[in-house]
Design an enzyme around this catalytic site. Structure first.
Site, PDB file in Angstrom:
ATOM      1  CG  ASN A  38      -0.466  -0.175   2.533  1.00 34.69           C
ATOM      2  OD1 ASN A  38       0.593  -0.780   2.716  1.00 34.69           O
ATOM      3  ND2 ASN A  38      -1.158   0.354   3.518  1.00 34.69           N
TER       4      ASN A  38
ATOM      5  CD  GLU B 103      -1.718   4.660   4.518  1.00 31.05           C
ATOM      6  OE1 GLU B 103      -1.281   5.517   5.336  1.00 31.05           O
ATOM      7  OE2 GLU B 103      -2.472   3.722   4.856  1.00 31.05           O
TER       8      GLU B 103
ATOM      9  CB  CYS C 260      -5.314  -1.369  -1.892  1.00 30.82           C
ATOM     10  SG  CYS C 260      -6.658  -0.689  -0.923  1.00 30.82           S
TER      11      CYS C 260
ATOM     12  CD  GLU D  38      -5.181  -6.152  -1.318  1.00 29.73           C
ATOM     13  OE1 GLU D  38      -4.765  -4.974  -1.233  1.00 29.73           O
ATOM     14  OE2 GLU D  38      -5.833  -6.704  -0.417  1.00 29.73           O
TER      15      GLU D  38
ATOM     16  CB  CYS E 242     -10.757  -3.086   0.338  1.00 32.20           C
ATOM     17  SG  CYS E 242     -10.184  -2.270  -1.174  1.00 32.20           S
TER      18      CYS E 242
ATOM     19  CB  CYS F  29      -8.495  -4.796  -3.788  1.00 26.13           C
ATOM     20  SG  CYS F  29      -7.424  -3.405  -3.383  1.00 26.13           S
TER      21      CYS F  29
END
Ligand code: THU
Length: 157
Positions: free
Chosen positions: A67, A69, A78, A80, A111, A114
């Site tokens: 990830n 940010e 993310c 993935e 999530c 993803c």
């Protein structure tokens, strides 16, 4: 390989076969290593992902992501999706399994966003997840996203 404007073919008929133990261990280890490279100064929740890509070789190729940010929180990426982007950029679009690693109490699934990005390429993907203390879970993407929006959903015939 298909060209840039061709979506992947519809879901393969068979559900994903389970990865064997050694392959699963390799994939989880790659996800765990990628987690260590996460850039997560806001949530402090590091995530690593590793995609096992079918490139025609017996063991496949692992492409990882973490990830990333951003101070503008909605720009956070993310792990993935970082892995999917890296794989596609390498010309790899056939995914066999994804592993996710975090230091949460329990294994976390990808999530919703993803899941949607993964289903574009691999509707019956095997999903492995590892939390702290070696706690693990396994799902298939069709369990996690049972009624997906896929290219065929836009059919108007
Ligand atoms: N995150 C992932 O990397 N993958 C997921 O599937 C869920 C959430 C990241 C995004 C954000 O950087 C942090 O975890 C907290 O939500």
């Amino acid at each position: 390989m298909s060209d840039a404007s061709t979506p992947p073919s519809p879901a393969p008929p068979a559900a994903a076969d389970r990865l064997d133990g050694a392959a699963a261990e390799r994939l989880l280890a790659a996800a765990r290593a990628a987690m260590g490279r996460a850039y997560a100064p806001y949530s402090r929740f590091r995530v690593g992902a590793a995609l096992l890509c079918d490139d025609g070789t017996p063991d496949g190729t692992i492409v990882d992501g973490c990830n990333v940010e951003n101070a503008s929180y909605s720009a956070c990426l993310c792990a993935e999706r970082a892995a999917v982007g890296a794989a596609v950029a390498r010309g790899l679009r056939r995914f066999r399994a994804v592993a996710v690693a975090t230091d949460a109490d329990r294994p976390t699934p990808p999530c919703g966003v993803c899941r949607q990005v993964l289903v574009e390429f691999a509707p019956s993907l095997e999903v492995l997840s590892e939390a702290r203390d070696d706690r693990r879970a396994r799902w298939t993407l069709d369990e996690l996203l049972p009624v997906p929006f896929v290219p065929d959903s836009m059919s108007r015939d």
